[in-house]
Design a protein around this motif. Structure first.
Motif, PDB file in Angstrom:
ATOM      1  N   MET A 147       0.839  -1.195   0.000  1.00 28.36           N
ATOM      2  CA  MET A 147       0.000   0.000   0.000  1.00 28.36           C
ATOM      3  C   MET A 147       0.877   1.249   0.000  1.00 28.36           C
ATOM      4  N   GLU A 148       0.304   2.368  -0.472  1.00 29.19           N
ATOM      5  CA  GLU A 148       1.006   3.638  -0.397  1.00 29.19           C
ATOM      6  C   GLU A 148       1.093   4.099   1.057  1.00 29.19           C
ATOM      7  N   ASP A 149       2.116   4.887   1.346  1.00 29.89           N
ATOM      8  CA  ASP A 149       2.321   5.386   2.703  1.00 29.89           C
ATOM      9  C   ASP A 149       1.400   6.588   2.926  1.00 29.89           C
ATOM     10  N   THR A 150       0.225   6.340   3.486  1.00 31.30           N
ATOM     11  CA  THR A 150      -0.742   7.399   3.762  1.00 31.30           C
ATOM     12  C   THR A 150      -1.138   7.330   5.235  1.00 31.30           C
ATOM     13  N   GLU A 151      -1.857   8.321   5.659  1.00 32.59           N
ATOM     14  CA  GLU A 151      -2.326   8.339   7.049  1.00 32.59           C
ATOM     15  C   GLU A 151      -3.222   7.143   7.325  1.00 32.59           C
ATOM     16  N   THR A 153      -3.075   4.192   5.794  1.00 33.26           N
ATOM     17  CA  THR A 153      -2.245   2.984   5.843  1.00 33.26           C
ATOM     18  C   THR A 153      -1.549   2.851   7.184  1.00 33.26           C
ATOM     19  N   ARG A 154      -1.007   3.977   7.672  1.00 34.87           N
ATOM     20  CA  ARG A 154      -0.319   3.934   8.968  1.00 34.87           C
ATOM     21  C   ARG A 154      -1.281   3.601  10.096  1.00 34.87           C
ATOM     22  N   GLY A 155      -2.499   4.149  10.058  1.00 31.90           N
ATOM     23  CA  GLY A 155      -3.475   3.834  11.098  1.00 31.90           C
ATOM     24  C   GLY A 155      -3.916   2.389  11.050  1.00 31.90           C
ATOM     25  N   PHE A 156      -4.097   1.854   9.834  1.00 29.32           N
ATOM     26  CA  PHE A 156      -4.489   0.460   9.676  1.00 29.32           C
ATOM     27  C   PHE A 156      -3.404  -0.461  10.229  1.00 29.32           C
ATOM     28  N   LEU A 157      -2.145  -0.174   9.905  1.00 28.85           N
ATOM     29  CA  LEU A 157      -1.035  -1.016  10.351  1.00 28.85           C
ATOM     30  C   LEU A 157      -0.894  -0.981  11.874  1.00 28.85           C
ATOM     31  N   SER A 158      -1.087   0.205  12.466  1.00 25.84           N
ATOM     32  CA  SER A 158      -0.953   0.297  13.927  1.00 25.84           C
ATOM     33  C   SER A 158      -2.016  -0.536  14.629  1.00 25.84           C
ATOM     34  N   ARG A 159      -3.187  -0.634  14.043  1.00 26.14           N
ATOM     35  CA  ARG A 159      -4.247  -1.439  14.664  1.00 26.14           C
ATOM     36  C   ARG A 159      -3.966  -2.929  14.493  1.00 26.14           C
ATOM     37  N   LEU A 160      -3.423  -3.308  13.325  1.00 26.91           N
ATOM     38  CA  LEU A 160      -3.027  -4.711  13.155  1.00 26.91           C
ATOM     39  C   LEU A 160      -2.009  -5.111  14.221  1.00 26.91           C
TER      40      LEU A 160
END
Length: 777
Positions: A147-151, A153-160
Motif C-alpha cells: 500500500m502507499e504510505d498514507t495516514e 495505511t499507517r493507522g491500519f497497520l498500527s491497529r493490526l
C-alpha cells in the motif's frame, strides 16, 4: 494459497523410508523424526485395514503441534525385484474446499488473514476486487509493502499490530479510497486475533464492511442540520446565497454557484413568470475548493446567460432537480459553453464529471438556481443526492425569500419615512440648524425616529425629536401621524407641556382604536422645545425622551436638567416644562436614544462621549453633526438615529419696538403715528400704508372687544411681524359681513393684506399677529 507437494515412501512393513520437505511443511514433522518409524504413529485415529492400500482416501493425521488435520492421500504401490509389492509412494494434500472455506471466499465483505508480523496469509475474493490484485500477489508480503504510505495505511497497520500484541479485538470506521474502485469509500472494519489449538496467538483476521451509503446519509443529515443554523443568519439576499455555498463546498461539491433572477434583487413584490427560451440570471455567490474560484466563468454581480437546453435553465422551467454526468450531450454542451466563455479557467474545469442544477423555490415562487459540480470528488451524484439537494435548496430558498421580503419592506419603510421627514427645513431666523437621520442596520428594520423644525409666530421656532416604539412600516406610519399631530398642535401655539399632554391623549386613542393590544405597544417618546429669539428663552418638555445637551458660549457642554415625563401612550401623568435663558450663539443638541444607546457602551458612558464631542470646535452645526456621528457610532447603528443641532440667534432691541396702548379709541391715531415713525427709522416706508391699516384694525379690535392691558409689538425679522396682545382669552375668527353690517370686516381685511395671520393664547390673555413680507432690496 500456496499448494504444498507432500510425499512419503512407506515400505511393505508400514515403515516410513522417505519424507519430503513438503511433507515436513504440511505436518510439522521433520524427516529425522519420521524416517525409520511406523507410519501409523502419524494417524490421529485408527484406520480400517485396507485404507492405505486404497488408491485415494482421506485420512486424519496428527500435526506435530497436536492438532488434528485431514489430508487427501493417494497411494501408488511399488514392486520389488521379484515383482512382489515392495511398499507405497504416498502423496498428500489438503482436501478440497469445504463449506467454511467457500464461505470465506464468497463472503460479500472484504476479509483477510495476517500473521503476527502483518504478512498476508489469506485474502478472499471481495478483498481482491477492492485491492485490485489477485491473492497470489499478496500472500507472504508485508502489509506496508503493498500500500502507499498514507495516514490511513499507517493507522491500519498500527491497529493490526495492536491486535497481534494485545490479543484484543479492534473495531473502527474509516473513510478512504478503494484502489480498484476509483472512489472513496467508508468502511467499518473489525479485527480479531486467531489462536491455534494450544491457545497461542498465530494471526489476525479482519472483515471490512462497506458503509459508504450510511456514511453519506449521515453526512447529508449533518449538512442539513448545519444549514439550519448556517443559512439565513442575516436578512441579506447575497449573504444568504453565500452561506448556501459555504455549506456545500468542499464537503459536497468542488464548485457551487448561485444565480438569481434579477427581480429578486430588486424591490418588486409581484414576481414575473419564468420566461421560455434562453434565460439571463444574475450571479450572486459562488465558491470553490480551489482558492480563488478559478472555475467560475461568470464574475459576481455579472449576468449569467443560460441557453434553453442547459441544465440550469431546465431546472428553472421544470421546477425540479436536473443532474447530468460526463458523456451526456447537454452536460458536454454546458461545459463547452463555460470553456468558451472563460478559456483561462479551462485547466481547472478538467475532470468535471457530474453536476446538479437545483431550482430555488419558496412559497411557490421561483427565485433562481444553484449549481453543484464535482471534479475532485470521484463519485458521481446519484438519486440520494437529488433528494438531499431538494431539501437543502428548499431551506435556502425560504431564507433567500425572507431576505428579499425584508429588503422590500425595509425599502418601503425607508421611502415612507423619508417622505414623512422634512426634506428641506423651512426658513426662519431664530436658529441655525443642521440635522442627520441614519436608519438602523439591524434585522428589526426601520424604526420610527423623526425630527422637525417648525416656525412659530413672533419669530419663534419649535424644535422636535421623537421616537416611535418598534420597527417597520407600522412604526413609520405611526411616526407620520405623530409628526402631523405635533405640527397641528404647534400651529395652535400651545406651550411644550400642554402640547405633550394633547399628544399623549392622541397616542392613547390610537392604541384604543387598534387591535386591542397594550397601549405601550404603540408608545413613543418625544421632546418639544420652543426658542424665542426676542426673549432668548428656551422652553422645553419631554415625554420619556433623553434630555438635550446645551453648549453655552465659552462653556463646556452639559445636559439640560430636565424632568422627563412618561412616554407617550401611558396616560394620566403630567408633563413639566423647563425654561432656560440662552445667550446668542448657544448650541442645543436634540437626539434620539439610538445615538447614545450603543451595543458596546452603556448610556452614561455614551452620553459622556457625546458631551465631549460637543466641545469640539467646529465651523458650523453641519460639520459638528458629522463629528458627533463619527465619535459615537461605529459602523451601521443598531437603532435609528435622529440628530438635530440648533445654534441660537437673537433679535436685538434695534429690531423690536413695543408700545403699551391705553384702552381708549382716541389713542389709535397716536399708535399709528408711532408705527409710521418706527418704519421710517427702519427704512420700511414702502410698506407703511399696509402696516398702518393692519395696526389700526388690530388695535381697534383689542380696545373694542378685548380687555386691558393692551400692547403692540413690531418685530423686524425675515418679515415684518405685528403683534397685538390683550387680557381677553377670547380668540377672534373670520366671518362674512353682510351688506349693511357696520363691522366684521377688520380681520378679513388683515387676512387679505398680510402674508399670514393668527392668534395664540398667553398666560395673561391672547396675542393676534400678522406677518408682512419685507420689500426686496
Amino acid at each position: 494459497m500456496e499448494h504444498l507437494a507432500a510425499t512419503a515412501v512407506i515400505d511393505a512393513l508400514g515403515v516410513v523410508t522417505a519424507w519430503s520437505e513438503g511433507a515436513q511443511k504440511l505436518t510439522g514433522h521433520r524427516a529425522e523424526e519420521i524416517v525409520g518409524r511406523p507410519a501409523a504413529r502419524l494417524l490421529a485415529e485408527e484406520t480400517a485395514p485396507g485404507n492405505v492400500e486404497a488408491q485415494t482416501t482421506v485420512v486424519a493425521l496428527r500435526h506435530r503441534d497436536g492438532h488434528r488435520m485431514e489430508l487427501a492421500l493417494t497411494a501408488c504401490p511399488m514392486l520389488g525385484p521379484a515383482g512382489r509389492p515392495g511398499g507405497y509412494v504416498v502423496t498428500a494434500a489438503l482436501p478440497g474446499p469445504g463449506l467454511a472455506e467457500r464461505a470465506f471466499q464468497q463472503a460479500s465483505m472484504s476479509m483477510s488473514v495476517f500473521d503476527i508480523r502483518q504478512r498476508y496469509l489469506r485474502v478472499n475474493e471481495q478483498a481482491c476486487q477492492v485491492l485490485g490484485v489477485p491473492e497470489e500477489a499478496l500472500l507472504g508480503r508485508h502489509y506496508p509493502d503493498t500500500m502507499e504510505d498514507t495516514e490511513h495505511t499507517r493507522g491500519f497497520l498500527s491497529r493490526l499490530r495492536r491486535v497481534a500484541e494485545t490479543g484484543e479485538p479492534v473495531r473502527f470506521e474509516t473513510f478512504t479510497g478503494a484502489p480498484a474502485l476509483d472512489r472513496e469509500q467508508a468502511w467499518n472494519i473489525e479485527m480479531w486475533p486467531l489462536r491455534d489449538a494450544s491457545g497461542e496467538l498465530s494471526g489476525v483476521a479482519l472483515a471490512a464492511f462497506d458503509s459508504s451509503e450510511q456514511y453519506w446519509a449521515r453526512r447529508r443529515l449533518a449538512l442539513l442540520n448545519e444549514a439550519v443554523t448556517g443559512i439565513g443568519t442575516t436578512l441579506d439576499v447575497v449573504r444568504t446565497a453565500g452561506e448556501l455555498v459555504d455549506i456545500l463546498v468542499p464537503q459536497y461539491a468542488d464548485f457551487v454557484s448561485v444565480d438569481l433572477l434579477d427581480w429578486v434583487l430588486g424591490t418588486d413584490d409581484q414576481p414575473p413568470s419564468v420566461p421560455h427560451g434562453d434565460l439571463v440570471l444574475r450571479r450572486v455567490a459562488h465558491g470553490s475548493a480551489t482558492e480563488g474560484t478559478p472555475e467560475a466563468a461568470v464574475r459576481l454581480g455579472e449576468p449569467d446567460p443560460c441557453p434553453e437546453s442547459c441544465p440550469p435553465a431546465r431546472a428553472l422551467r421544470e421546477g425540479r432537480v436536473v443532474f447530468s454526468q460526463g458523456g451526456d450531450p447537454e452536460f458536454t454542451r454546458w461545459v463547452d459553453e463555460r470553456n468558451a466563455r472563460s478559456p483561462e479557467g479551462r485547466p481547472h474545469r478538467k475532470g468535471v464529471h457530474s453536476m446538479l442544477a437545483v431550482p430555488l423555490r419558496a412559497r411557490g415562487i421561483t427565485l433562481g438556481v444553484a449549481v453543484a459540480v464535482r471534479m475532485a470528488h470521484p463519485a458521481d451524484y446519484g438519486g440520494d443526492d437529488v433528494a438531499f439537494a431538494e431539501e437543502l435548496a428548499s431551506r435556502a430558498a425560504v431564507c433567500i425569500d425572507n431576505a428579499r421580503r425584508f429588503a422590500r419592506e425595509r425599502s418601503t419603510a425607508l421611502a415612507l419615512q423619508h417622505s414623512l421627514l422634512p426634506s428641506g427645513l423651512p426658513g426662519q431666523a431664530a436658529v441655525d440648524v443642521a440635522h442627520r437621520y441614519l436608519p438602523c442596520g439591524s434585522l428589526a428594520g426601520i424604526g420610527g425616529d423623526w425630527f422637525d423644525v417648525i416656525p412659530l409666530s413672533g419669530s419663534r421656532v419649535a424644535l422636535v425629536v421623537g421616537d416611535v416604539v418598534g420597527h417597520g412600516i407600522q412604526s413609520s406610519a405611526t411616526m407620520g401621524r405623530l409628526r402631523t399631530a405635533v405640527r397641528t398642535l404647534a400651529d395652535v401655539d400651545l406651550p411644550p407641556d400642554e402640547l405633550l399632554t394633547h399628544l399623549d391623549d392622541l397616542v392613547t386613542h390610537l392604541a384604543a382604536d387598534g387591535d386591542g393590544g397594550e397601549v405601550a405597544e404603540f408608545g413613543a417618546t418625544c421632546l418639544y422645545a420652543v426658542y424665542d429669539p426676542v426673549s432668548r428663552r428656551l422652553s422645553l418638555a419631554a415625554a420619556g425622551h433623553p434630555a438635550p445637551a446645551v453648549v453655552l458660549p465659552g462653556a463646556d457642554a452639559e445636559l439640560v436638567p430636565l424632568r422627563a415625563g412618561p412616554p407617550l401612550g401611558v396616560g394620566g401623568l403630567p408633563f413639566e416644562a423647563t425654561e432656560l435663558e440662552l445667550p446668542e450663539g448657544s448650541l442645543v443638541a436634540l437626539y434620539t436614544d439610538g445615538l447614545v444607546d450603543g451595543r458596546d457602551l452603556d448610556v452614561d458612558r455614551a452620553t459622556g462621549k457625546l458631551l465631549r464631542a460637543l466641545n469640539t470646535p467646529t465651523g458650523s452645526p453641519d460639520a459638528l453633526c458629522d463629528t458627533l456621528l463619527k465619535a459615537l457610532l461605529d459602523g451601521q447603528p443598531g437603532d435609528d438615529v435622529a440628530l438635530l443641532l440648533a445654534r441660537t440667534r437673537a433679535l436685538g432691541a434695534d429690531r423690536v419696538a413695543t408700545w403699551d396702548v391705553p384702552p381708549d379709541p382716541a389713542h389709535v391715531a397716536t399708535t399709528r403715528q408711532a408705527v409710521i415713525d418706527r418704519l421710517a427709522a427702519w427704512g420700511l416706508e414702502e410698506i407703511a400704508f399696509v402696516t398702518e391699516l393692519v395696526v389700526s384694525e388690530l388695535v381697534t379690535n383689542a380696545i373694542r372687544y378685548g380687555e386691558p392691558p393692551i400692547q403692540l409689538r413690531l418685530i423686524r425679522d425675515r418679515a415684518l411681524i405685528c403683534e397685538v396682545s390683550d387680557g381677553s382669552s377670547t380668540s377672534p375668527h373670520l366671518r362674512r359681513a353682510h351688506a349693511f353690517d357696520e363691522g366684521g370686516r377688520g380681520l378679513l381685511l388683515v387676512a387679505q393684506l398680510t402674508q399670514r395671520w393668527g392668534s395664540r393664547q398667553t398666560d395673561g390673555g391672547k396675542t393676534i399677529w400678522a406677518e408682512q413680507p419685507l420689500p426686496e432690496e
